[in-house]
Design a protein around this motif. Sequence first.
Motif, PDB file in Angstrom:
ATOM      1  N   ASN A  61       3.218   5.016  -9.335  1.00 30.20           N
ATOM      2  CA  ASN A  61       4.587   4.800 -10.345  1.00 30.20           C
ATOM      3  C   ASN A  61       5.455   3.668  -9.841  1.00 30.20           C
ATOM      4  O   ASN A  61       6.303   3.100 -10.515  1.00 30.20           O
ATOM      5  CB  ASN A  61       5.473   5.921 -10.028  1.00 30.20           C
ATOM      6  N   GLY A  62       5.385   3.649  -8.517  1.00 32.52           N
ATOM      7  CA  GLY A  62       6.187   2.342  -8.035  1.00 32.52           C
ATOM      8  C   GLY A  62       5.908   0.955  -8.606  1.00 32.52           C
ATOM      9  O   GLY A  62       6.662   0.196  -8.904  1.00 32.52           O
ATOM     10  N   ALA A  63       4.555   0.642  -8.798  1.00 33.91           N
ATOM     11  CA  ALA A  63       4.081  -0.669  -9.481  1.00 33.91           C
ATOM     12  C   ALA A  63       4.669  -0.607 -10.834  1.00 33.91           C
ATOM     13  O   ALA A  63       5.153  -1.639 -11.375  1.00 33.91           O
ATOM     14  CB  ALA A  63       2.725  -0.673  -9.248  1.00 33.91           C
ATOM     15  N   ARG A  64       4.481   0.694 -11.503  1.00 42.16           N
ATOM     16  CA  ARG A  64       5.044   0.772 -13.013  1.00 42.16           C
ATOM     17  C   ARG A  64       6.411   0.133 -13.020  1.00 42.16           C
ATOM     18  O   ARG A  64       6.990  -0.468 -13.782  1.00 42.16           O
ATOM     19  CB  ARG A  64       4.827   1.884 -13.496  1.00 42.16           C
ATOM     20  N   GLU A  65       7.388   1.099 -12.004  1.00 47.57           N
ATOM     21  CA  GLU A  65       8.871   0.801 -12.141  1.00 47.57           C
ATOM     22  C   GLU A  65       9.071  -0.657 -11.899  1.00 47.57           C
ATOM     23  O   GLU A  65      10.149  -1.169 -12.669  1.00 47.57           O
ATOM     24  CB  GLU A  65       9.329   1.606 -11.048  1.00 47.57           C
ATOM     25  N   ASP A 111       0.951  -1.172  -0.034  1.00 47.96           N
ATOM     26  CA  ASP A 111       0.038   0.208   0.043  1.00 47.96           C
ATOM     27  C   ASP A 111       0.924   1.263  -0.107  1.00 47.96           C
ATOM     28  O   ASP A 111       0.429   2.255   0.012  1.00 47.96           O
ATOM     29  CB  ASP A 111      -1.159   0.112   1.337  1.00 47.96           C
ATOM     30  N   THR A 112       2.202   1.183  -0.266  1.00 48.83           N
ATOM     31  CA  THR A 112       3.197   2.299  -0.245  1.00 48.83           C
ATOM     32  C   THR A 112       3.960   2.380  -1.426  1.00 48.83           C
ATOM     33  O   THR A 112       4.874   1.750  -1.529  1.00 48.83           O
ATOM     34  CB  THR A 112       3.951   2.289   1.063  1.00 48.83           C
ATOM     35  N   ASN A 113       3.254   3.085  -2.593  1.00 51.14           N
ATOM     36  CA  ASN A 113       3.831   3.260  -3.884  1.00 51.14           C
ATOM     37  C   ASN A 113       4.459   1.825  -4.072  1.00 51.14           C
ATOM     38  O   ASN A 113       5.521   1.814  -4.751  1.00 51.14           O
ATOM     39  CB  ASN A 113       5.046   4.320  -3.821  1.00 51.14           C
ATOM     40  N   GLY A 114       3.294   0.692  -4.240  1.00 48.90           N
ATOM     41  CA  GLY A 114       3.902  -0.639  -4.507  1.00 48.90           C
ATOM     42  C   GLY A 114       4.788  -1.406  -3.871  1.00 48.90           C
ATOM     43  O   GLY A 114       5.223  -2.461  -4.192  1.00 48.90           O
ATOM     44  N   PRO A 166      -3.173 -10.306 -18.744  1.00 48.51           N
ATOM     45  CA  PRO A 166      -3.331  -8.830 -18.843  1.00 48.51           C
ATOM     46  C   PRO A 166      -1.776  -8.061 -18.539  1.00 48.51           C
ATOM     47  O   PRO A 166      -1.000  -8.574 -17.878  1.00 48.51           O
ATOM     48  CB  PRO A 166      -4.051  -8.384 -17.987  1.00 48.51           C
ATOM     49  N   GLY A 167      -1.582  -7.166 -19.475  1.00 48.30           N
ATOM     50  CA  GLY A 167      -0.413  -6.183 -19.127  1.00 48.30           C
ATOM     51  C   GLY A 167      -0.789  -4.930 -18.300  1.00 48.30           C
ATOM     52  O   GLY A 167      -2.039  -4.870 -17.974  1.00 48.30           O
ATOM     53  N   LEU A 168      -0.020  -4.041 -17.902  1.00 51.49           N
ATOM     54  CA  LEU A 168      -0.375  -3.174 -16.974  1.00 51.49           C
ATOM     55  C   LEU A 168      -1.273  -2.094 -17.649  1.00 51.49           C
ATOM     56  O   LEU A 168      -2.106  -1.559 -16.911  1.00 51.49           O
ATOM     57  CB  LEU A 168       0.917  -2.289 -16.374  1.00 51.49           C
ATOM     58  N   ASP A 169      -1.014  -1.948 -18.919  1.00 49.46           N
ATOM     59  CA  ASP A 169      -1.904  -0.953 -19.650  1.00 49.46           C
ATOM     60  C   ASP A 169      -3.543  -1.309 -19.655  1.00 49.46           C
ATOM     61  O   ASP A 169      -4.274  -0.544 -19.400  1.00 49.46           O
ATOM     62  CB  ASP A 169      -1.316  -0.748 -21.066  1.00 49.46           C
ATOM     63  N   GLU A 181      -4.332  -1.434  -8.304  1.00 46.43           N
ATOM     64  CA  GLU A 181      -2.836  -1.911  -7.743  1.00 46.43           C
ATOM     65  C   GLU A 181      -2.613  -3.053  -7.131  1.00 46.43           C
ATOM     66  O   GLU A 181      -1.808  -3.456  -7.208  1.00 46.43           O
ATOM     67  CB  GLU A 181      -2.725  -0.513  -6.435  1.00 46.43           C
ATOM     68  N   MET A 182      -3.826  -3.592  -6.922  1.00 44.88           N
ATOM     69  CA  MET A 182      -3.748  -5.178  -6.262  1.00 44.88           C
ATOM     70  C   MET A 182      -3.286  -5.999  -7.376  1.00 44.88           C
ATOM     71  O   MET A 182      -2.388  -6.783  -7.219  1.00 44.88           O
ATOM     72  CB  MET A 182      -4.988  -5.577  -5.827  1.00 44.88           C
ATOM     73  N   VAL A 183      -4.034  -5.825  -8.527  1.00 43.07           N
ATOM     74  CA  VAL A 183      -3.734  -6.864  -9.831  1.00 43.07           C
ATOM     75  C   VAL A 183      -2.195  -6.342 -10.314  1.00 43.07           C
ATOM     76  O   VAL A 183      -1.364  -7.504 -10.578  1.00 43.07           O
ATOM     77  CB  VAL A 183      -4.574  -6.494 -10.766  1.00 43.07           C
ATOM     78  N   ALA A 184      -1.806  -5.157 -10.332  1.00 40.97           N
ATOM     79  CA  ALA A 184      -0.471  -4.788 -10.802  1.00 40.97           C
ATOM     80  C   ALA A 184       0.641  -5.540  -9.674  1.00 40.97           C
ATOM     81  O   ALA A 184       1.650  -6.031 -10.208  1.00 40.97           O
ATOM     82  CB  ALA A 184      -0.193  -3.368 -10.746  1.00 40.97           C
ATOM     83  N   ALA A 185       0.562  -5.402  -8.409  1.00 37.11           N
ATOM     84  CA  ALA A 185       1.290  -6.272  -7.390  1.00 37.11           C
ATOM     85  C   ALA A 185       1.499  -7.576  -7.729  1.00 37.11           C
ATOM     86  O   ALA A 185       2.473  -8.242  -7.600  1.00 37.11           O
ATOM     87  CB  ALA A 185       0.732  -5.838  -6.161  1.00 37.11           C
ATOM     88  N   LEU A 186       0.241  -8.204  -7.957  1.00 40.06           N
ATOM     89  CA  LEU A 186       0.172  -9.674  -8.160  1.00 40.06           C
ATOM     90  C   LEU A 186       0.968  -9.955  -9.806  1.00 40.06           C
ATOM     91  O   LEU A 186       1.696 -10.861  -9.863  1.00 40.06           O
ATOM     92  CB  LEU A 186      -1.035 -10.202  -8.417  1.00 40.06           C
ATOM     93  N   ILE A 187       0.782  -9.181 -10.645  1.00 46.53           N
ATOM     94  CA  ILE A 187       1.495  -9.293 -11.884  1.00 46.53           C
ATOM     95  C   ILE A 187       3.206  -9.143 -11.648  1.00 46.53           C
ATOM     96  O   ILE A 187       3.805 -10.055 -12.331  1.00 46.53           O
ATOM     97  CB  ILE A 187       1.152  -8.161 -13.065  1.00 46.53           C
ATOM     98  N   ASN A 188       3.499  -8.189 -10.790  1.00 45.95           N
ATOM     99  CA  ASN A 188       4.749  -8.137 -10.570  1.00 45.95           C
ATOM    100  C   ASN A 188       5.172  -9.225  -9.541  1.00 45.95           C
ATOM    101  O   ASN A 188       6.487  -9.763  -9.853  1.00 45.95           O
ATOM    102  CB  ASN A 188       5.234  -6.896  -9.875  1.00 45.95           C
TER     103      ASN A 188
END
Length: 360
Positions: free
Chosen positions: A317-321, A180-183, A303-306, A218-225
């Motif tokens: 931005n943290g999740a994207r990076e 929960d803190t910038n990814g 899925p991708g992040l887009d 943000e949750m799905v982005a975290a799981l993709i990472n």
Amino acid sequence: MSNKFLELLSKRDWLLADGATGTNLFDVGLETGDSPELWNIEQPEKIYNLQKAFVDSGSDIILTNTFGGTRNRMKLHKMEDRVAELNAAAVEITRRVADSAGRPVIVAGSMGPTGDIFEPVGSLTRQEGIDAFREQAVALAGAGADVLWLETISAPEELEAAVTACSETGLPIVTTLSFDTNGRTMMGLTPSNFARKVKELSPVPVAYGANCGVGASEMVAALINMAMAAEEGDILVSKSNCGIPEYVDGAIRYNGTPELMADYARIAVDAGIRIIGGCCGTSPDHVRHMRNALDSHTRGKKPGLDEVVARLGEISNGAREQNSLGPLGSKPEAPAREGRRRGRDPKRKAADDGKFPGQL
């Protein structure tokens, strides 16, 4: 010895967990500062009704009302001598719901963080942490939980102590962190580094992932990472907040619609997540929409992040990076900073009031 949770995992492509406990209990009378765990004794019918509503909506996994069930949390209510009683009562309620469902439903013993910071940053020793988690884990296992479910953990030291304690029961272990803190977690851990650290635990949890956080995207982005650093066959868990918390008429409300949570469930299963559920703000109605979406969904491409952003909303931005760095390119962990973001959003305020985000 067979285990209901492991058996169901072996038979199903995905399992649907439940939604929120705390935010739904607030709607039926729980007051800020109250101990939800005390309701296992004083208001058992309200716990039963909420959990039955989740089962009726399609949940395969129900977490017990024990998120704050360690003696460290109980002492805030002067009930540290009632750990075994309150945890056992919670399992008995959830066991009753599960056993009367007419289909397999898993009882997951919820175990949240102690609320104390471990050495060397804080004062809680590793052994004290193990002892606290052991007391709760033994009570949950003894009362009939199918799996021990560690959630909303932020620090690797606390995670290791909790898993060590839980291992003594012989039950399967699931663990989820809150990014929960910038990814990252509040203590600086990234999803990809968590995926590697979880393999160092003994025993290795049967499933791991994320809960709470700052919304479905943000949750799905975290799981993709996280998946970039996972091993083939790893079972990932996603239990997202229902949107973003907002103050409405002096209370915390979550802005996620049933339709958004349904699309979150679809995109999560496309991302390869095996256990999907909701956290803060997620009602039985949200879960019903998620179940209908999953039952009617044909798995699509990952899925991708887009695509995540287009369907569920913006990400940090943290999740994207982290995604752009790839599976082995994560930056060093950010140093833990006491009180990071504390008081700047409703979830941090909830923590200050004695409730962790995952309890909402």
